[in-house]
Scaffold this active site. Structure first.
Site, PDB file in Angstrom:
ATOM      1  CG  ASP A   1      -3.195   4.048  -4.099  1.00 27.33           C
ATOM      2  OD1 ASP A   1      -2.330   3.693  -3.292  1.00 27.33           O
ATOM      3  OD2 ASP A   1      -4.385   3.699  -4.009  1.00 27.33           O
ATOM      4  CG  ASP A  17      -1.905   1.128   1.193  1.00 22.49           C
ATOM      5  OD1 ASP A  17      -2.055   1.758   0.127  1.00 22.49           O
ATOM      6  OD2 ASP A  17      -2.525   1.407   2.232  1.00 22.49           O
TER       7      ASP A  17
END
Ligand SMILES: *[C@@H]1O[C@H](CO)[C@@H](O)[C@H](O)[C@H]1NC(C)=O
Ligand SMILES: *[C@@H]1O[C@H](CO)[C@@H](O)[C@H](O)[C@H]1NC(C)=O
Ligand SMILES: *[C@@H]1O[C@H](CO)[C@@H](O)[C@H](O)[C@H]1NC(C)=O
Ligand SMILES: *[C@@H]1O[C@H](CO)[C@@H](O)[C@H](O)[C@H]1NC(C)=O
Ligand SMILES: *[C@@H]1O[C@H](CO)[C@@H](O)[C@H](O)[C@H]1NC(C)=O
Ligand SMILES: *[C@@H]1O[C@H](CO)[C@@H](O)[C@H](O)[C@H]1NC(C)=O
Length: 432
Positions: free
Chosen positions: A310, A96
């Site tokens: 991301d 992440d």
């Protein structure tokens, strides 16, 4: 270099030793690649998660809090296996770039929902320690997590978020510990005293992972704690369900090609903000520049807006003033019956004749500051074979824009934090 110094200081508080960490290669694989969930159900869950995640990005961008993004039906995800403890045991976490703390569910876990992979048992590791509240690691936790608290001399995290679908409040709590992480370089390298969240309760729903591996900008992320200054990854094609994707840490992260392009990272005005922002100037489809207001992707003085790259969001999400003209450009070149895609959570899909291949599409170009990224149709149009649909892997966002992982397929992406630039090079990721 400053990060390396910081880490040496952090380590020296707890231990006189600091193993030099130069670089390592870690495999990343996509959830679903082990066949747990397939087809349309996989797609549906990916997008459900994207929406919840986006709500969090928007809420956190300007606020004085950074919570890890919620993990709920976490299927549009890439996973990393890390070796933690002494003797080392392998745990799987979600890769992440949108959060910092590395955390795992620990034993005893009184309130753990559906953790299907092993939970970490600190009694079985000789290197588990819990630092005191006045330690630098705890100070960093208080920056990352406004709900963190000091309890019986140790610091505890409490990441909470509202679930926009179920209208419920969910959370992940635990104590901040330190552990030895072991990486495979040419020889195994054991890095001691890495801050690790040890969770005792979570109402988040996980698939096939024991926690989160934060790769964000903050001081507690794996990247910052290793002091490596750069990392790169290359995500294999979504349709490739067998190959792992490489993540290179430190000296192994490098794009050895004159074709490499680079664009600077942009700083959020809030120094506590952990996301990786890029400057996007415009988008073209084929040779036609899409008409988008020049301010559409700008970071605003209050820290809202902007465009984040991301690893954990599937779709590319654009503010509506950019999304609408991009979809119009797509519609002007595709001559197939439209399906609204709402069954699977997509916004714009086309119906393919059963068994037929999608038509040729021009590449889409993202004009980043100083670097045009050309994306073949495979990186923005998603075939859904079960349903004979072909869907635009983009959606509309109300505040922040997000460059998602579907567009990052077969692109070797280097986060050079020492130089504050992102570099990229098209690559066949399964061959690296
Ligand atoms: C987890 O630990 C916190 C203290 O950090 C405590 O307040 C909470 O009750 C614990 N939760 C469970 C389910 O054990
Ligand atoms: C954790 O490990 C200890 C030592 O091996 C063992 O006694 C204990 O039962 C384990 N706890 C759980 C919940 O598995
Ligand atoms: C950053 O975090 C620290 C610690 O929580 C806080 O005191 C400070 O106000 C934050 N800075 C901003 C700009 O929000
Ligand atoms: C992954 O999660 C699914 C449930 O979503 C479960 O059926 C499967 O056994 C898990 N696989 C592994 C390798 O843990
Ligand atoms: C790039 O070159 C360096 C130094 O020669 C090497 O260590 C590294 O493995 C190469 N990286 C890739 C991705 O080929
Ligand atoms: C990271 O740590 C350094 C040194 O302690 C500190 O100056 C900086 O504010 C921290 N950054 C964040 C985002 O917490």
């Amino acid at each position: 270099m400053t990060q390396m110094l910081l880490i040496l200081i952090l380590f020296s508080t707890f231990s006189p030793f600091c193993s030099p960490f130069d670089g390592a290669r870690v495999e990343i694989y996509r959830i679903g690649s082990k066949g747990e969930v397939t087809g349309a159900e996989l797609v549906r869950r990916e997008l459900q998660r994207d929406r919840i995640r986006l709500a969090c990005f928007s809420a956190n961008a300007a606020a004085n809090v950074r919570v890890p993004v919620p993990v709920h039906g976490a299927v549009g995800e890439y996973l990393i296996d890390l070796s933690i403890g002494t003797p080392p045991v392998t745990y799987t976490g979600i890769a992440d770039t949108g959060s910092d703390l590395v955390w795992l569910m620990c034993q005893p876990c009184d309130l753990c929902s559906d953790f299907l992979t092993p939970t970490y048992n600190s009694s079985e590791s000789s290197t588990f320690t819990v630092p005191p509240c006045d330690s630098p690691l705890c100070e960093n936790l208080f920056v990352e997590n406004s709900q963190a608290s000091c309890y019986l001399g140790n610091c505890h995290y409490d990441f909470g978020y509202g679930d926009i679908y179920t209208q419920t409040y969910t959370s992940a709590t635990g104590v901040l510990a330190t552990e030895t992480f072991t990486f495979q370089s040419s020889d195994p390298v054991a890095v001691p005293n890495i801050g690790l969240g040890c969770g005792n309760a979570s109402t988040m729903y996980f698939f096939n992972s024991s926690g989160i591996v934060g790769l964000g900008r903050g001081n507690l992320s794996l990247i910052s704690q290793l002091g490596v200054g750069k990392f790169s990854y290359c995500l294999t094609s979504f349709v490739d369900t067998t190959s792992a994707s490489p993540l290179f840490l430190g000296s192994l992260a490098s794009l050895n090609s004159s074709a490499t392009l680079s664009t600077p990272f942009v700083s959020n005005p809030n120094p506590n903000n952990t996301y990786y922002y890029l400057s996007l100037k415009g988008i073209s489809l084929g040779s036609t520049l899409v008409s988008i207001p020049s301010t559409a992707f700008a970071l605003k003085p209050d820290g809202s807006g902007g465009l984040i790259i991301d690893s954990g969001t599937t779709l590319t999400l654009l503010v509506d003033e950019a999304y609408q003209p991009v979809t119009q450009a797509i519609e002007s070149v595709v001559n197939l019956p439209i399906d609204d895609g709402s069954d699977i959570g997509y916004d714009l899909c086309y119906t393919l004749e059963a068994g037929s291949s999608p038509p040729q599409m021009p590449s889409m170009t993202f004009h980043f500051d100083g670097a045009d990224m050309d994306l073949p149709a495979e990186n923005y149009m998603r075939p859904i074979p079960d349903l004979d649909l072909w869907c635009l892997a983009m959606a509309s966002s109300s505040d922040v824009s997000v460059f998602g992982n579907f567009m990052q397929q077969n692109m070797h992406i280097l986060y050079d934090l020492d130089n504050e630039v992102l570099s990229f090079l098209p690559a066949q990721c399964n061959t690296l």
